[in-house]
Design an enzyme around this catalytic site. Structure first.
Site, PDB file in Angstrom:
ATOM      1  CE  LYS A  43      10.033  -2.823   4.125  1.00  0.00           C
ATOM      2  NZ  LYS A  43       8.556  -2.694   4.115  1.00  0.00           N
ATOM      3  CB  SER A  55       7.775  -1.561   0.417  1.00  0.00           C
ATOM      4  OG  SER A  55       7.392  -1.599   1.787  1.00  0.00           O
ATOM      5  CB  SER A 105       4.721  -3.151   2.710  1.00  0.00           C
ATOM      6  OG  SER A 105       4.651  -2.157   1.726  1.00  0.00           O
TER       7      SER A 105
HETATM    8  N1  GLN Z   1       2.242  -0.209  -1.520  1.00  0.00           N
HETATM    9  C1  GLN Z   1       1.737   0.693  -0.532  1.00  0.00           C
HETATM   10  C2  GLN Z   1       2.423   2.030  -0.664  1.00  0.00           C
HETATM   11  O1  GLN Z   1       3.146   2.209  -1.570  1.00  0.00           O
HETATM   12  C3  GLN Z   1       1.948   0.119   0.823  1.00  0.00           C
HETATM   13  C4  GLN Z   1       3.332   0.274   1.284  1.00  0.00           C
HETATM   14  C5  GLN Z   1       3.571  -0.274   2.644  1.00  0.00           C
HETATM   15  O2  GLN Z   1       2.748  -0.998   3.206  1.00  0.00           O
HETATM   16  N2  GLN Z   1       4.694   0.093   3.209  1.00  0.00           N
HETATM   17  O3  GLN Z   1       2.252   2.910   0.110  1.00  0.00           O
END
Ligand code: GLN
Length: 499
Positions: free
Chosen positions: A82, A157, A181
């Protein structure tokens, strides 16, 4: 690559060590799959062809020179990483214009450990900007598409990592999970994704979002690959002050690994509420029955503060983000826009131009909840609710060994559907955020399909949550479920064979 279709990282390494294929051939299959599919998927922000090829050749040479020499746990395995994990000499843009050309002068501990285990990093994957989002639509570089249906979001994400594994471009990838994410994109793309207990995997070299929540986790097409990667990347790191002084996660090896006799599986009404998609509910209910067939006993548990998890998360995570992202001011890191010539003007112009809307929204929210006069009403209260959420789990785990339920309330949603509606987007993580706030280990594994459009079914994920430090137990339950089912086997129709 003949004979390797559907192979996981463990198989690939074994085949290389047995001399059935070289590391170079394995890498070429992965690169060919990326070449073939990534134009439409957009999973990668960069493909590190030259360094990857040089490394594969070096591994093959080493092997040829001394076939008996020790080989790392991921010898010759192509891995995607990532874009928020620093790698020396590689651009890690974090999905943001702010870091579009950022090259860290060092390598994140988890990536360093992959390399030390003889893995080959093939590329850097797309993500929502600064890991804020659930669909990839907040990436400054355009969205990733879901390999099962190109009109839908892959989740986020860690969008590119999930899509790359699902599409067979790499067998395994690293993501990061702050509120879901790793697990949510794993569920939406039909692969496995694991979030460790907070502190088990070093955050050194992970570009920070919410430091008390962030954990690096693997995505893979088999549970044993998740275990293999975790065995490599977990364990104490003196470079991360929140790293637990524990050895790497070791797989649990029960007498009869395929059975779950005596295991108490908690089922929480709060996780299977009315707003759950009907087909997700059916798939998860069938998964729970399967666990019972394997010898587990289902026990009802209550997690009464679940309803407060999303608001709590969006106070805690944004507060931490507003502080973590203060460093991107045009001086130390990343982009710079001069503005009106003053120092303040330069800060403002840089941040105005290089952050996207969602990141700005969160910095504003986080700054507000920490501001004088509001701090206790918002941030202080969120911390108290966080403690209550943690206590919900502690009480439940007095009665059960794991808690199971859906990972995401819905299967993959159409790109665009939630992009203009932050609250709808935030709701994607209703079922993953509570465990993040409590710092607990949790995995998502494929548990069935919902009917998508025409001929493209949409994967559904089962979430298995454990008490703190029971990472290996969570994986054992996932492994037993996987070996008793076939849900992890189907691949999206045009998947590549780079795995
Ligand atoms: N979707 C969640 C957010 O927008 C989690 C994101 C994540 O785990 N990095 O914060």
């Amino acid at each position: 690559m003949t004979g390797a279709e559907g192979a996981d990282a463990c198989d690939l390494r074994a085949a290389i060590l047995a001399g059935e294929r070289s590391a170079a051939e394995t890498l070429e299959a992965s690169l060919a799959a990326i070449e073939e599919r990534d134009g439409e998927l957009g999973a990668f922000l960069s493909v590190e062809r030259d360094t990857a090829r040089a490394r594969a050749i070096e591994l093959d040479r080493r092997r040829a020179a001394d076939p008996g020499a020790a080989a790392g746990a991921l010898f010759g395995v192509p891995v995607a990483v990532k874009a928020n994990l620093c790698m020396e000499g590689v651009t890690t843009p974090c999905g943001s214009r702010m870091l579009a050309n950022y090259r860290a002068p060092y390598t994140a501990t988890c990536v360093r450990r992959l390399l030390d285990a003889d893995a080959i990093v093939v590329g850097v994957t797309n993500m929502d900007e600064f890991a804020m989002g659930s669909s990839s639509e907040h990436s400054a570089f355009g969205p990733t598409r879901n390999p099962w249906d190109l009109t839908r979001a892959p989740g986020g994400s860690s969008s590119g990592s999930a899509a790359a594994v699902a599409a067979g471009m790499v067998p395994v990838a690293l993501g990061s999970d702050t509120g879901g994410s790793v697990r949510q994109p794993a569920a939406l793309c039909g692969v496995g994704g694991f979030k460790p207990t907070y502190g088990r995997v070093s955050r050194h070299g992970l570009i920070a979002f919410g430091s008390s929540l962030d954990q690096v986790g693997p995505l893979a097409r088999s549970v044993r690959d998740l275990e293999r990667i975790l065995g490599v990347i977990s364990g104490h790191d003196p470079l991360d002050a929140t790293s637990l002084p524990l050895p790497p996660i070791e797989p649990e090896r029960p007498d009869r690994p395929e059975r779950l006799d005596g295991l108490r599986v908690g089922v929480a009404a709060e996780y299977v509420g009315a707003d759950l998609d009907a087909e997700v509910r059916t798939a998860v209910e069938a998964a729970l029955e399967k666990l019972e067939e394997l010898g587990a006993e289902a026990v009802e548990v209550r997690l009464p503060h679940t309803v407060h998890a999303i608001p709590t998360y969006y106070v805690v995570a944004t507060a931490e983000a507003s502080s973590n992202l203060a460093r991107f001011d045009g001086v130390g890191f990343g982009a710079r826009t001069e503005g009106d010539g003053s120092l303040q003007g330069m800060f403002a112009a840089t941040r105005e131009g290089a952050f996207g809307d969602e990141v700005k929204r969160r910095i504003l929210l986080g700054t507000f909840v920490l501001s004088e006069g509001y701090h206790d009403a918002w941030y202080g209260r969120a911390l108290r609710v966080r403690a209550l959420l943690r206590r919900d789990f502690e009480r439940a785990f007095e009665k059960v060994d794991v808690i199971c339920g859906p990972t995401s309330p819905t299967p993959a949603f159409p790109l665009g559907e939630r992009a203009g509606d932050p609250l709808a987007m935030y709701a994607s993580d209703t079922l993953t955020v509570p465990t993040s706030l409590a710092g607990l280990p949790a995995v998502s594994v494929p548990c069935g399909f919902a009917s998508g459009a025409a001929d493209s079914p949409l994967p559904v994920g089962l979430q298995i949550i454990g008490p703190a430090l029971a990472d290996a137990r969570v994986l054992r339950v996932a492994a037993a479920f996987e070996s008793a089912t076939e849900h992890h086997r189907p691949a999206p129709t045009s998947a590549g064979d780079g795995r």
